[in-house]
Design a protein around this motif. Structure first.
Motif: not given
Length: 120
Positions: A3-5, A34-41
């Motif tokens: 993901l872009s900065k 945050v990791e969970e909400l983003s599916g690890g992304a």
């Protein structure tokens, strides 16, 4: 996916305020949520999170307090303030406008891709 900065910077405040609005929490739990909400992304680091937490606290959006957890470790817990909740609601409305516009653009692109005419 990288993901872009710029996108990460723009989205980090509403993400953190939203996670903390779920309930008082500390840094490691925020990173994991945050990791969970983003599916690890989204793989946030301490070096990214803690300066943001300190800035949000300084702005009056968060409060913090030190507590001893179940493992007898001292941790700094963060809670959202009324001002932080108002900011979160304002940012949610802004992101909904942006999301609506992007979704419409992408729907239009998909439709135009389906109907592209090729000229010879």
């Amino acid at each position: 996916m990288n993901l872009s900065k710029d996108l990460m910077a723009a989205s980090s405040t509403p993400i953190v305020l939203g996670v903390i609005a779920e309930g008082e929490t500390y840094g490691y739990e925020i990173v994991k949520r945050v990791e969970e909400l983003s599916g690890g992304a989204l793989q946030w680091t301490d070096g990214m999170l803690y300066p943001l937490l300190h800035r949000l606290e300084k702005q009056g959006y968060l409060t913090s307090r030190w507590l001893v957890g179940d493992s007898n470790r001292k941790r700094k817990y963060y809670a959202i303030t009324d001002e932080g909740m108002a900011t979160l609601n304002e940012q949610r409305q802004q992101w909904q406008v942006i999301n609506k516009a992007l979704n419409q653009i992408w729907r239009d692109m998909t439709r135009s891709d389906d109907h592209d005419v090729q000229f010879v």
